[in-house]
Design a protein around this motif. Structure first.
Motif, PDB file in Angstrom:
ATOM      1  N   GLY A  81       0.843  -1.180   0.000  1.00 56.58           N
ATOM      2  CA  GLY A  81       0.000   0.000   0.000  1.00 56.58           C
ATOM      3  C   GLY A  81       0.879   1.230   0.000  1.00 56.58           C
ATOM      4  N   TYR A  82       0.393   2.267  -0.622  1.00 56.98           N
ATOM      5  CA  TYR A  82       1.050   3.574  -0.617  1.00 56.98           C
ATOM      6  C   TYR A  82      -0.011   4.603  -0.288  1.00 56.98           C
ATOM      7  N   SER A  83       0.375   5.609   0.469  1.00 60.74           N
ATOM      8  CA  SER A  83      -0.552   6.695   0.749  1.00 60.74           C
ATOM      9  C   SER A  83       0.167   8.015   0.559  1.00 60.74           C
ATOM     10  N   GLY A  84      -0.589   8.991   0.108  1.00 51.83           N
ATOM     11  CA  GLY A  84      -0.049  10.318  -0.115  1.00 51.83           C
ATOM     12  C   GLY A  84      -1.175  11.294  -0.378  1.00 51.83           C
ATOM     13  N   GLU A  85      -0.803  12.472  -0.843  1.00 47.14           N
ATOM     14  CA  GLU A  85      -1.787  13.489  -1.177  1.00 47.14           C
ATOM     15  C   GLU A  85      -1.383  14.128  -2.490  1.00 47.14           C
ATOM     16  N   LEU A  86      -2.353  14.255  -3.377  1.00 40.61           N
ATOM     17  CA  LEU A  86      -2.119  14.854  -4.689  1.00 40.61           C
ATOM     18  C   LEU A  86      -3.219  15.867  -4.961  1.00 40.61           C
ATOM     19  N   SER A  87      -2.837  17.075  -5.274  1.00 38.76           N
ATOM     20  CA  SER A  87      -3.791  18.156  -5.574  1.00 38.76           C
ATOM     21  C   SER A  87      -4.815  18.348  -4.466  1.00 38.76           C
ATOM     22  N   GLY A  88      -4.355  18.222  -3.213  1.00 35.68           N
ATOM     23  CA  GLY A  88      -5.232  18.447  -2.073  1.00 35.68           C
ATOM     24  C   GLY A  88      -6.176  17.309  -1.755  1.00 35.68           C
ATOM     25  N   ARG A  89      -6.043  16.179  -2.439  1.00 36.68           N
ATOM     26  CA  ARG A  89      -6.921  15.028  -2.189  1.00 36.68           C
ATOM     27  C   ARG A  89      -6.073  13.840  -1.754  1.00 36.68           C
ATOM     28  N   ALA A  90      -6.548  13.112  -0.747  1.00 38.48           N
ATOM     29  CA  ALA A  90      -5.845  11.926  -0.260  1.00 38.48           C
ATOM     30  C   ALA A  90      -5.820  10.861  -1.347  1.00 38.48           C
ATOM     31  N   MET A  91      -4.688  10.169  -1.457  1.00 36.26           N
ATOM     32  CA  MET A  91      -4.557   9.079  -2.414  1.00 36.26           C
ATOM     33  C   MET A  91      -4.080   7.829  -1.674  1.00 36.26           C
ATOM     34  N   GLN A  92      -4.776   6.720  -1.896  1.00 31.80           N
ATOM     35  CA  GLN A  92      -4.410   5.414  -1.366  1.00 31.80           C
ATOM     36  C   GLN A  92      -4.219   4.477  -2.549  1.00 31.80           C
ATOM     37  N   ILE A  93      -3.094   3.765  -2.570  1.00 28.74           N
ATOM     38  CA  ILE A  93      -2.769   2.870  -3.672  1.00 28.74           C
ATOM     39  C   ILE A  93      -2.574   1.471  -3.108  1.00 28.74           C
ATOM     40  N   ALA A  94      -3.278   0.485  -3.658  1.00 31.77           N
ATOM     41  CA  ALA A  94      -3.121  -0.916  -3.269  1.00 31.77           C
ATOM     42  C   ALA A  94      -2.574  -1.693  -4.461  1.00 31.77           C
ATOM     43  N   VAL A  95      -1.457  -2.381  -4.258  1.00 23.79           N
ATOM     44  CA  VAL A  95      -0.803  -3.179  -5.296  1.00 23.79           C
ATOM     45  C   VAL A  95      -0.788  -4.623  -4.810  1.00 23.79           C
ATOM     46  N   THR A  96      -1.409  -5.510  -5.589  1.00 27.98           N
ATOM     47  CA  THR A  96      -1.564  -6.902  -5.206  1.00 27.98           C
ATOM     48  C   THR A  96      -1.024  -7.811  -6.304  1.00 27.98           C
ATOM     49  N   PRO A  97      -0.288  -8.873  -5.958  1.00 26.22           N
ATOM     50  CA  PRO A  97       0.170  -9.790  -6.989  1.00 26.22           C
ATOM     51  C   PRO A  97      -1.012 -10.502  -7.646  1.00 26.22           C
ATOM     52  N   GLY A  98      -0.933 -10.634  -8.950  1.00 34.34           N
ATOM     53  CA  GLY A  98      -1.975 -11.320  -9.702  1.00 34.34           C
ATOM     54  C   GLY A  98      -1.946 -10.880 -11.148  1.00 34.34           C
ATOM     55  N   GLU A  99      -2.196 -11.805 -12.045  1.00 33.85           N
ATOM     56  CA  GLU A  99      -2.172 -11.492 -13.480  1.00 33.85           C
ATOM     57  C   GLU A  99      -3.209 -10.421 -13.791  1.00 33.85           C
ATOM     58  N   CYS A 100      -2.794  -9.445 -14.602  1.00 30.35           N
ATOM     59  CA  CYS A 100      -3.660  -8.312 -14.907  1.00 30.35           C
ATOM     60  C   CYS A 100      -3.520  -7.951 -16.380  1.00 30.35           C
ATOM     61  N   SER A 101      -4.614  -7.589 -17.005  1.00 29.50           N
ATOM     62  CA  SER A 101      -4.621  -7.123 -18.385  1.00 29.50           C
ATOM     63  C   SER A 101      -5.157  -5.704 -18.423  1.00 29.50           C
ATOM     64  N   ASP A 102      -4.532  -4.862 -19.231  1.00 31.10           N
ATOM     65  CA  ASP A 102      -5.016  -3.480 -19.342  1.00 31.10           C
ATOM     66  C   ASP A 102      -6.217  -3.370 -20.273  1.00 31.10           C
ATOM     67  N   GLY A 103      -6.571  -4.451 -20.954  1.00 28.47           N
ATOM     68  CA  GLY A 103      -7.730  -4.450 -21.827  1.00 28.47           C
ATOM     69  C   GLY A 103      -7.509  -3.753 -23.162  1.00 28.47           C
ATOM     70  N   MET A 104      -6.337  -3.153 -23.358  1.00 29.36           N
ATOM     71  CA  MET A 104      -6.064  -2.401 -24.579  1.00 29.36           C
ATOM     72  C   MET A 104      -4.920  -3.001 -25.393  1.00 29.36           C
ATOM     73  N   SER A 105      -4.163  -3.903 -24.787  1.00 25.71           N
ATOM     74  CA  SER A 105      -3.006  -4.484 -25.479  1.00 25.71           C
ATOM     75  C   SER A 105      -2.973  -5.979 -25.185  1.00 25.71           C
ATOM     76  N   ASP A 106      -1.986  -6.635 -25.742  1.00 21.29           N
ATOM     77  CA  ASP A 106      -1.806  -8.062 -25.469  1.00 21.29           C
ATOM     78  C   ASP A 106      -0.842  -8.285 -24.314  1.00 21.29           C
ATOM     79  N   ARG A 107      -0.621  -7.261 -23.518  1.00 21.07           N
ATOM     80  CA  ARG A 107       0.283  -7.379 -22.380  1.00 21.07           C
ATOM     81  C   ARG A 107      -0.402  -8.059 -21.193  1.00 21.07           C
ATOM     82  N   SER A 108       0.428  -8.745 -20.404  1.00 21.35           N
ATOM     83  CA  SER A 108      -0.013  -9.322 -19.145  1.00 21.35           C
ATOM     84  C   SER A 108       0.926  -8.785 -18.062  1.00 21.35           C
ATOM     85  N   TYR A 109       0.344  -8.205 -17.028  1.00 19.85           N
ATOM     86  CA  TYR A 109       1.107  -7.569 -15.967  1.00 19.85           C
ATOM     87  C   TYR A 109       1.082  -8.428 -14.706  1.00 19.85           C
ATOM     88  N   PRO A 110       2.116  -8.343 -13.868  1.00 19.64           N
ATOM     89  CA  PRO A 110       2.167  -9.193 -12.672  1.00 19.64           C
ATOM     90  C   PRO A 110       1.396  -8.677 -11.457  1.00 19.64           C
TER      91      PRO A 110
END
Length: 139
Positions: A81-110
């Protein structure tokens, strides 16, 4: 009748006992080293965040040059997890292992990614400099 009811309640409670198949691992997630550069991206809307140490940079079509901000990292049981503030708004980021597709390319992300930024929630994928995506380099 009362004894039968009590027996049914205790039987139901016994069914709620923890299963041996549930992981009891309480170690913090160590799948992404602190010195790895993390790239997160999403579509509709298009956005990206690059994180290196405690520095992050958010880009979108409206901010193509990026907007830097600081983040704090914390390791959970199955991701980062990452937390911060951008443009006066709180930001929380969750990064989890697992195959992921961006839906726009033939890439597979970890990694799969969820970003909560103020009242907005963004979904996407991620990779690091050591744990790359598979597929075309330039789709």
């Amino acid at each position: 009748m009362r004894n039968a009811l009590l027996l049914a309640v205790f039987a139901a409670l016994g069914a709620c006992a923890p299963s041996d198949s549930i992981s009891r691992d309480t170690e913090p997630y160590a799948g992404i080293a602190e010195d790895e550069k993390l790239t997160l991206l999403g579509t509709e809307p298009f956005w990206s965040i690059e994180i290196s140490g405690s520095s992050a940079d958010y880009s979108s079509p409206e901010t193509p040059d990026g907007t830097p901000f600081e983040v704090e990292r914390f390791a959970g049981n199955n991701g980062l997890g990452y937390s911060g503030e951008l443009s006066g708004r709180a930001m929380q980021i969750a990064v989890t292992p697992g195959e992921c597709s961006d839906g726009m390319s033939d890439r597979s992300y970890p990694f799969t990614v969820t970003v909560t930024w103020g009242d907005d929630t963004l979904y996407g994928c991620g990779f690091t400099n050591n744990q790359r995506f598979t597929g075309d380099e330039a789709p």
